[in-house]
Design a protein around this motif. Structure first.
Motif, PDB file in Angstrom:
ATOM      1  N   ALA A  72      28.220  42.345  35.591  1.00  8.72           N
ATOM      2  CA  ALA A  72      27.887  43.405  34.634  1.00  8.72           C
ATOM      3  C   ALA A  72      27.678  44.738  35.355  1.00  8.72           C
ATOM      4  O   ALA A  72      28.117  45.788  34.888  1.00  8.72           O
ATOM      5  CB  ALA A  72      26.640  43.022  33.848  1.00  8.72           C
ATOM      6  N   LYS A  74      28.993  45.606  38.226  1.00  8.89           N
ATOM      7  CA  LYS A  74      30.283  46.065  38.766  1.00  8.89           C
ATOM      8  C   LYS A  74      31.074  46.873  37.753  1.00  8.89           C
ATOM      9  O   LYS A  74      31.812  47.783  38.123  1.00  8.89           O
ATOM     10  CB  LYS A  74      31.128  44.868  39.213  1.00  8.89           C
ATOM     11  CG  LYS A  74      30.792  44.344  40.569  1.00  8.89           C
ATOM     12  CD  LYS A  74      31.673  43.126  40.834  1.00  8.89           C
ATOM     13  CE  LYS A  74      32.112  43.042  42.237  1.00  8.89           C
ATOM     14  NZ  LYS A  74      32.919  41.840  42.496  1.00  8.89           N
ATOM     15  N   THR A  75      30.933  46.531  36.474  1.00  9.22           N
ATOM     16  CA  THR A  75      31.673  47.283  35.461  1.00  9.22           C
ATOM     17  C   THR A  75      31.171  48.727  35.351  1.00  9.22           C
ATOM     18  O   THR A  75      31.892  49.590  34.857  1.00  9.22           O
ATOM     19  CB  THR A  75      31.572  46.612  34.063  1.00  9.22           C
ATOM     20  OG1 THR A  75      30.202  46.636  33.634  1.00  9.22           O
ATOM     21  CG2 THR A  75      32.085  45.187  34.100  1.00  9.22           C
ATOM     22  N   ARG A  79      35.564  52.492  40.715  1.00 12.35           N
ATOM     23  CA  ARG A  79      36.345  51.940  41.823  1.00 12.35           C
ATOM     24  C   ARG A  79      36.685  53.047  42.796  1.00 12.35           C
ATOM     25  O   ARG A  79      36.991  54.155  42.411  1.00 12.35           O
ATOM     26  CB  ARG A  79      37.649  51.320  41.316  1.00 12.35           C
ATOM     27  CG  ARG A  79      37.432  50.049  40.603  1.00 12.35           C
ATOM     28  CD  ARG A  79      38.797  49.502  40.196  1.00 12.35           C
ATOM     29  NE  ARG A  79      38.642  48.127  39.816  1.00 12.35           N
ATOM     30  CZ  ARG A  79      39.378  47.146  40.291  1.00 12.35           C
ATOM     31  NH1 ARG A  79      40.358  47.415  41.127  1.00 12.35           N
ATOM     32  NH2 ARG A  79      39.196  45.922  39.921  1.00 12.35           N
TER      33      ARG A  79
END
Length: 81
Positions: A72, A74-75, A79
């Protein structure tokens, strides 16, 4: 007659102490790089304070709740590259 002390440029005791100090003093090691690149997929153990409702939400499906919290979070992280 020549003075014996004039032939010695340094006090032998001080010279011996300086040589001993030079031989026994550790040279400072180069500092570790402050920015180490983490291996892809590497994880670190941390302590994290969460609201009880958040913790209950992720723990309700049983084992793997830490992986679900990680996924969760990481979202929310953009990036790189």
């Amino acid at each position: 007659m020549s003075d014996m002390r004039s032939r010695r440029p340094a006090d032998p005791r001080r010279a011996a102490e300086a040589a001993f100090k030079a031989a026994t003093t550790r040279k400072p090691e180069s500092p570790a790089p402050s920015t180490l690149a983490a291996a892809p997929g590497a994880r670190e153990s941390v302590t994290l304070r969460l609201d009880s409702a958040v913790l209950e939400h992720f723990q309700k499906d049983g084992p793997g709740w830490q992986d679900r919290i990680n996924a969760a979070l990481k979202t929310l992280v953009p990036r790189e590259g």
